[in-house]
Scaffold this motif. Structure first.
Motif, short mmCIF file in Angstrom:
data_model
loop_
_atom_site.label_atom_id
_atom_site.label_comp_id
_atom_site.label_asym_id
_atom_site.label_seq_id
_atom_site.Cartn_x
_atom_site.Cartn_y
_atom_site.Cartn_z
N ILE A 182 40.58 -126.72 -68.13
CA ILE A 182 39.23 -126.18 -67.24
C ILE A 182 39.34 -124.56 -66.95
O ILE A 182 38.39 -124.26 -66.44
N ASP B 224 39.13 -120.57 -67.67
CA ASP B 224 38.13 -119.87 -68.42
C ASP B 224 38.74 -119.24 -69.46
O ASP B 224 37.94 -119.17 -70.81
N LYS C 45 33.93 -127.64 -69.67
CA LYS C 45 33.00 -126.47 -69.20
C LYS C 45 32.54 -127.12 -67.60
O LYS C 45 32.38 -128.37 -67.66
N ASN C 46 32.39 -126.37 -66.88
CA ASN C 46 31.96 -126.67 -65.53
C ASN C 46 32.57 -128.07 -65.03
O ASN C 46 31.97 -129.08 -64.90
N VAL D 46 33.74 -131.35 -62.96
CA VAL D 46 33.65 -131.91 -61.74
C VAL D 46 34.62 -131.85 -60.82
O VAL D 46 34.48 -131.69 -59.42
#
Length: 432
Positions: free
Chosen positions: A243, A245, A251-252, A254
């Motif tokens: 997760i 960057d 991506k994004n 939860v």
């Protein structure tokens, strides 16, 4: 008012140090009460993010301990130490460093200290040499553990500055390990030989020194299975990397990283409880559970107190300390060193001071290089693992001097942290 409020903070920390153990958390709460009600300072943030990680990790470790997994790991460690007894001063810190990195708590060292003591005595090696660096290694390793609250929190405040969780670990793991092993070389020459120690000779003459031989571990039926705790660590590292960057496999997400660690650890605790058929009621009585919950209260009180004071005076602190740290960045390590001596917690020290240091304009490189200094829990000879090492060494070589600070752990600890800072600047300069 700044001076009076600082005095309150220092008095609270001093009182907590005198109370010992969980008392540092109690006194931190008292300090917040005085600052808010008498000096009308708005209370800072309670470090729930750090506390929830400690609780979840400790719950999984305690479940593994009840299932016999801790005894199994210690039996493996003893087998290795007895296979190469002459190298006990190098292997002992390697064992405690490794176990702490995996478990996220230095209290795992408790179970290995008796083994280290006995192997050293059998070889005629001064037990203070391996014991001192083993205890120090268990403290410093917290800053290299993928699941320690200190590392997870530190990674969280570094990520907006462009340093990922994986990069932080890639620096801290080799730096702390190399520093510990280099310090072990120095420890081989600390103190006189055991046979020449008058305290040892006196105890030997009185029959107070005994060789107990190897420990007999009656492993529980599912002891090996409970070590699936390690799967949780791998899962945490994989997910946190996925997760981030810099990698961006997910991506994004939860599920943020902190919550992921809590979820993974509680899931592992559940799987251990089911597959190893443990009585979950016994988890509450496990030594690791008790020490971990004590750490939560300590972090709650001390970090809350520090955050309350710092946020109220951040502009003043920036004006006074900003230029100083900019010109002499290594001073951050000195500040963290003395703060950790009083706060008695890597997570509490990191939570209380690292955000302020970054706000002052300290570079990520300086912060990472100084990170190991939050492990200076060995200065005052009252930390649980330190006291345990003193008690377990019946030769008297691992003793506390009459001047309090002249004990066996101070020199190895200072050397190890100094090396961590130096190597941190070197490794960090290459990777950042």
């Amino acid at each position: 008012m700044f001076g009076a409020e600082l005095v309150i903070v220092l008095l609270a920390i001093y009182l907590g140090a005198r109370l010992g153990g969980i008392g540092i958390g109690f006194a931190g709460g008292l300090g917040v009460l005085v600052l808010t009600l008498i000096f009308q300072i708005k209370p800072g943030a309670i470090p729930f993010d750090v506390i929830e990680i400690i609780m979840a990790v400790i719950a999984a470790i305690a479940a593994m301990q009840v299932a016999g997994g801790m005894d199994y790991l210690v039996s493996l460690a003893e087998r290795m130490l007895r296979r190469h007894p002459k190298y006990i001063t190098f292997l002992a810190p390697l064992v405690t460093w490794f176990m702490t990195v995996l478990a996220g708590t230095g209290h795992t060292a408790f179970s290995t200290l008796p083994v280290i003591t006995e192997v050293a005595k059998e070889q005629g090696i001064r037990p203070s040499r391996p014991l001192s660096i083993a205890v120090v290694a268990s403290q410093i390793a917290i800053t290299a553990s993928p699941i320690s609250a200190a590392v997870v929190f530190f990674a969280g405040i570094l990520e907006p500055l462009g340093v990922s969780y994986l990069t932080l670990l890639a620096i801290c793991i080799p730096v702390t390990l190399l520093a510990v092993m280099l310090t072990a070389i120095v420890c081989n020459f600390l103190g006189c030989e055991l046979k020449d120690d008058p305290v040892y000779q006196e105890r030997l003459a009185k029959g107070e020194v005994r060789l107990r031989g190897s420990q007999v571990f009656e492993l529980q039926p599912h002891a090996k299975r409970s070590v699936l705790f390690l799967i949780g660590i791998v899962a945490v590292m994989f997910y946190a990397t996925a997760i981030s960057d810099t990698v961006g496999l997910i991506k994004n997400p939860v599920l943020p990283r902190n919550e992921a660690i809590v979820v993974f650890m509680l899931t592992i605790a559940t799987l251990i409880s089911i597959t190893c058929k443990i009585d979950t009621g016994e988890v509450l009585n496990a030594s690791t559970f008790k020490s971990g919950m004590s750490a939560c209260v300590c972090v709650l009180g001390v970090a809350w107190l520090g955050d309350t004071f710092v946020k109220a005076h951040i502009s003043d602190i920036q004006a006074v300390a900003g230029d100083l740290l900019h010109n002499y960045p290594w001073l951050l390590a000195v500040v963290l060193f003395f703060a950790a001596t009083l706060l008695y917690s890597q997570a509490a020290t990191t939570k209380a001071l690292m955000p302020a240091a970054l706000l002052l304009g300290v570079s990520p490189l300086t912060a990472i290089a100084s990170f190991a200094a939050v492990s200076a829990l060995f200065v005052l000879p009252t930390y649980p693992t330190l006291l345990a090492a003193v008690e377990m060494d019946d030769t008297g070589s691992t003793r506390i001097g009459k001047y309090v600070f002249n004990h066996a752990f101070l020199i190895p600890g200072v050397i190890a942290i100094t090396l961590c800072v130096i190597l941190g600047f070197i490794f960090g300069g290459i990777m950042l």
